[in-house]
Design an enzyme around this catalytic site. Structure first.
Site, PDB file in Angstrom:
ATOM      1  N   LYS A 149     -57.807  96.531 -35.278  1.00 18.17           N
ATOM      2  CA  LYS A 149     -56.468  95.992 -35.043  1.00 18.17           C
ATOM      3  C   LYS A 149     -56.565  94.789 -34.122  1.00 18.17           C
ATOM      4  O   LYS A 149     -57.132  94.877 -33.033  1.00 18.17           O
ATOM      5  CB  LYS A 149     -55.567  97.057 -34.410  1.00 18.17           C
ATOM      6  CG  LYS A 149     -54.194  96.538 -34.008  1.00 18.17           C
ATOM      7  CD  LYS A 149     -53.369  96.098 -35.219  1.00 18.17           C
ATOM      8  CE  LYS A 149     -52.031  95.505 -34.797  1.00 18.17           C
ATOM      9  NZ  LYS A 149     -51.145  96.465 -34.146  1.00 18.17           N
ATOM     10  N   HIS A 167     -54.209  92.321 -31.990  1.00 21.73           N
ATOM     11  CA  HIS A 167     -52.853  92.376 -31.429  1.00 21.73           C
ATOM     12  C   HIS A 167     -52.719  91.346 -30.315  1.00 21.73           C
ATOM     13  O   HIS A 167     -53.609  91.195 -29.482  1.00 21.73           O
ATOM     14  CB  HIS A 167     -52.577  93.783 -30.881  1.00 21.73           C
ATOM     15  CG  HIS A 167     -51.142  94.040 -30.547  1.00 21.73           C
ATOM     16  ND1 HIS A 167     -50.505  93.443 -29.483  1.00 21.73           N
ATOM     17  CD2 HIS A 167     -50.215  94.839 -31.139  1.00 21.73           C
ATOM     18  CE1 HIS A 167     -49.251  93.857 -29.419  1.00 21.73           C
ATOM     19  NE2 HIS A 167     -49.053  94.711 -30.420  1.00 21.73           N
ATOM     20  N   HIS A 187     -45.340  94.303 -39.290  1.00 23.12           N
ATOM     21  CA  HIS A 187     -43.998  93.736 -39.046  1.00 23.12           C
ATOM     22  C   HIS A 187     -43.989  92.231 -39.330  1.00 23.12           C
ATOM     23  O   HIS A 187     -43.792  91.399 -38.444  1.00 23.12           O
ATOM     24  CB  HIS A 187     -43.475  94.044 -37.640  1.00 23.12           C
ATOM     25  CG  HIS A 187     -44.503  94.042 -36.556  1.00 23.12           C
ATOM     26  ND1 HIS A 187     -45.219  92.925 -36.218  1.00 23.12           N
ATOM     27  CD2 HIS A 187     -44.937  95.023 -35.736  1.00 23.12           C
ATOM     28  CE1 HIS A 187     -46.040  93.215 -35.240  1.00 23.12           C
ATOM     29  NE2 HIS A 187     -45.885  94.491 -34.927  1.00 23.12           N
ATOM     30  N   HIS A 241     -43.641  96.383 -24.553  1.00 24.39           N
ATOM     31  CA  HIS A 241     -44.682  95.396 -24.275  1.00 24.39           C
ATOM     32  C   HIS A 241     -44.809  95.082 -22.789  1.00 24.39           C
ATOM     33  O   HIS A 241     -45.326  94.032 -22.420  1.00 24.39           O
ATOM     34  CB  HIS A 241     -44.450  94.141 -25.117  1.00 24.39           C
ATOM     35  CG  HIS A 241     -44.676  94.404 -26.570  1.00 24.39           C
ATOM     36  ND1 HIS A 241     -45.938  94.520 -27.111  1.00 24.39           N
ATOM     37  CD2 HIS A 241     -43.808  94.647 -27.583  1.00 24.39           C
ATOM     38  CE1 HIS A 241     -45.833  94.800 -28.396  1.00 24.39           C
ATOM     39  NE2 HIS A 241     -44.552  94.887 -28.704  1.00 24.39           N
ATOM     40  N   ASP A 261     -44.311 101.987 -36.690  1.00 22.68           N
ATOM     41  CA  ASP A 261     -44.489 101.454 -35.332  1.00 22.68           C
ATOM     42  C   ASP A 261     -44.049 102.510 -34.323  1.00 22.68           C
ATOM     43  O   ASP A 261     -43.300 102.240 -33.389  1.00 22.68           O
ATOM     44  CB  ASP A 261     -43.704 100.153 -35.150  1.00 22.68           C
ATOM     45  CG  ASP A 261     -44.318  99.231 -34.102  1.00 22.68           C
ATOM     46  OD1 ASP A 261     -45.223  99.676 -33.380  1.00 22.68           O
ATOM     47  OD2 ASP A 261     -43.894  98.070 -34.013  1.00 22.68           O
TER      48      ASP A 261
END
Length: 585
Positions: free
Chosen positions: A220, A222, A275, A323, A363
């Site tokens: 992943k 990110h 997304h 976040h 998510d």
């Protein structure tokens, strides 16, 4: 001599048949049965005075070794990308053994599935059968997610995490060998298929490759770890070597480059974008344009699905929490504001309906709801039918997902749209993650992860959830009652969710490299082990009913989205189906 029976009476006895239509929950979506593999007058039904008795619908001489199934689901309506039809479904050794006509060939012609003394029966009359859902965007924050997902009809969870650490609350990453191994061992307890992403952030190959050899089925990338062009290139280089997937959440702030720079770093290699609209993260304001590329497998997460009058307001607070942002810092607030754009969110529903976005996911607990992937997928389908009308492919002959001519029902049915939407959370995520040879559809040979629905509750509350051929969760009444149905009826764990049955009915997906390295033996894993494969040769054209690759552009000032030059948008919904009326109690 043949006899006739009114359709209504036939449906009450044996379930609907060819040409009959079924309304899905309280939506405006209508399923039409395209064919019926059972035989009129020879239907098998279980119960007192019914057909499946010794010497009648059950063969009293055949042993299990003579291809007798362990379970038969009778007269079910199958809703799958492969078709919408009625059949008996036989399960054996945890897999879908045969789909066709069940019974006793000693007294009945046309029998594909022999019911014997070893066979259990699940009544599928007046029920809809689908493949278990596959959620490819899981933040493994809380173990409670597993039960919530299962009770919604999801049977495979793919993602990353280590629990409620800050890294996991923001990113779907299980970083490094130690964490990967501990999470693989934890997965042994759950009646859920599980696969893990490693951390795709390094400027050299080996820190990434060692995570694949440790058991990760992908990497992943990110932005919270730095979605740099170097990380993208290194992750894809390792993925190409080990035949695993790379999932990406791109750089909202455009610090490391713009969407064009990310596209150059990807360099035509297959990648699974999360997304893709951008509210969940990604190049502001135009990450959405990447969905038109043939090497990109684009997904939505469910908080923006469908677009409603509440969507914008709830997203700002969600984003600040997930976040690790500070509302007292203006730059953090500006970062959050840049991701929440009504114009691109309004386009997302339409892109899903056009088959441009191919996958839906959750998510989970990181701006998404793990138990609502299936519900929200069908809410989008209903909203789009109401706002955009019946698809041209519905109501007659049209090109199928594979480019061949196929029928999708008569006028008034939504079969093409239904195949498009069911594919978004079943076969397409399975293809994207290299597990479609094992799960993702109702087809012979597949692992028997199946969900049985009452049509009135379709997409909201399952009747039964089968894992590997055994009932793992079910709608069940009071255990002290004299029959199974008294209130309160809730989804509860069944025997397939306990003990060593879990290890025989659920799968841990690993990379081939990890299997070859002996990771299952090293960790003492007892769950079924299956490799991921066939990922690096994928293109969007391989995805079912969701393979469109148009030119997508975003106006940098107004954020208006166009597809092949045409404006794409929709109005926010004020009211949704499959919502409060189903959750009053």
């Amino acid at each position: 001599m043949s006899f006739e029976i009114p359709r209504r009476q036939y449906a009450d006895l044996y379930g609907p048949t060819t040409g009959d239509k079924i309304r899905l929950a309280d939506t405006e979506l209508f399923l039409e049965i395209e064919k019926d593999l059972t035989v009129y007058g020879e239907e098998v039904v279980f119960g007192g005075g019914k057909v499946i008795r010794d010497g009648m619908g059950q063969n009293g001489q055949a042993t299990r070794d003579e291809d007798i199934p362990d379970t038969v689901i009778t007269n079910a309506v199958i809703l799958d990308h492969s078709g919408i039809y009625k059949a008996d479904v036989a399960l054996r050794d945890g897999h879908i053994f045969r789909i066709g006509k069940a019974g006793n060939p000693q007294i009945t012609d046309g029998v594909d599935i022999v019911i014997g003394a070893s066979t259990e029966i699940i009544a599928g009359e007046r029920k809809i059968l689908t493949a278990g859902g596959i959620d490819t965007h899981i933040h493994f924050i809380s173990p409670d997610q597993v039960a919530t997902a299962l009770t919604s009809g999801v049977t495979t969870m793919i993602g990353g995490g280590t629990g409620p650490a800050e890294g996991t609350k923001a990113t779907t990453v299980t970083p490094g060998k130690w964490h990967i191994h501990r999470m693989l061992q934890a997965a042994e307890a759950f009646p859920m298929n599980i696969g893990l992403f490693g951390k795709g952030h390094a400027s050299a190959v080996e820190p990434l490759a060692e995570q694949i050899r440790a058991g990760a089925i992908g990497l992943k990338v990110h932005e919270d770890w730095g979605s740099t062009t170097s990380s993208i290139d290194m992750s894809l280089t390792v993925a190409d070597e080990y035949d695993v997937q790379v999932a990406i959440h791109t750089d909202t702030l455009n610090e490391c480059g713009f969407v064009e720079d990310t596209i150059r770093a990807i360099n035509g290699r297959v990648i699974h974008t999360f997304h893709t609209e951008g509210a969940g993260g990604g190049h502001a304001p135009d990450i959405i344009k990447i969905a038109g590329m043939p090497n990109v497998l684009p997904a939505s997460t469910n908080p923006t699905l469908p677009y409603t009058r509440n969507t914008i307001e709830e997203h700002l607070d969600m984003l600040m929490v997930c976040h690790h942002l500070n509302p007292d810092i203006p730059e953090d607030v500006a970062f959050a504001d840049s991701r929440i754009r009504a114009e691109t969110i309004a386009a997302e529903d339409v892109l899903q309906d056009m088959g441009i976005f191919s996958i839906t996911s959750s998510d989970s607990q990181a701006m998404g709801r793990v138990g609502e992937v299936i519900t929200r997928t069908w809410q989008v389908a209903d909203k789009m039918k109401k706002q955009r009308g019946i698809l041209a492919a519905d109501g007659g002959m049209d090109l199928g997902a594979d480019g061949s001519a196929s029928a999708h029902g008569s006028a008034g049915s939504d079969n093409f749209r239904l195949k498009r939407y069911v594919a978004k959370y079943t076969i397409n995520p399975a293809l994207a993650q290299g597990i479609a040879d094992t799960v993702g559809s109702v087809e012979e040979g597949k692992f028997a992860d199946l969900v049985l629905w009452d049509p009135a509750f379709f997409g909201v509350k399952p009747e039964l959830v089968l894992k590997g051929g055994q009932i793992a969760y079910a709608l069940m009444g009071d255990a002290n009652a004299s029959i199974p149905t008294p209130q309160p009826r809730t989804m509860r764990p069944m025997f397939g969710a306990f003990g060593k049955a879990v290890q025989q009915t659920s799968i841990t997906f690993l990379s081939k490299a990890a299997i070859d390295a002996g990771v299952p033996e090293e960790l003492g894993l007892e769950k079924l082990i299956r490799p991921v494969s066939g990922i690096r040769n994928l293109t969007k054209a391989d995805l079912k009913y969701n393979d469109a690759t148009p030119d997508i552009q975003v106006d940098p000032e107004t954020y208006q989205v166009t597809v092949d030059g045409e404006d794409v948008t929709c109005e926010p919904a004020d009211v949704l189906p499959m919502a409060q009326r189903y959750f009053l109690f």
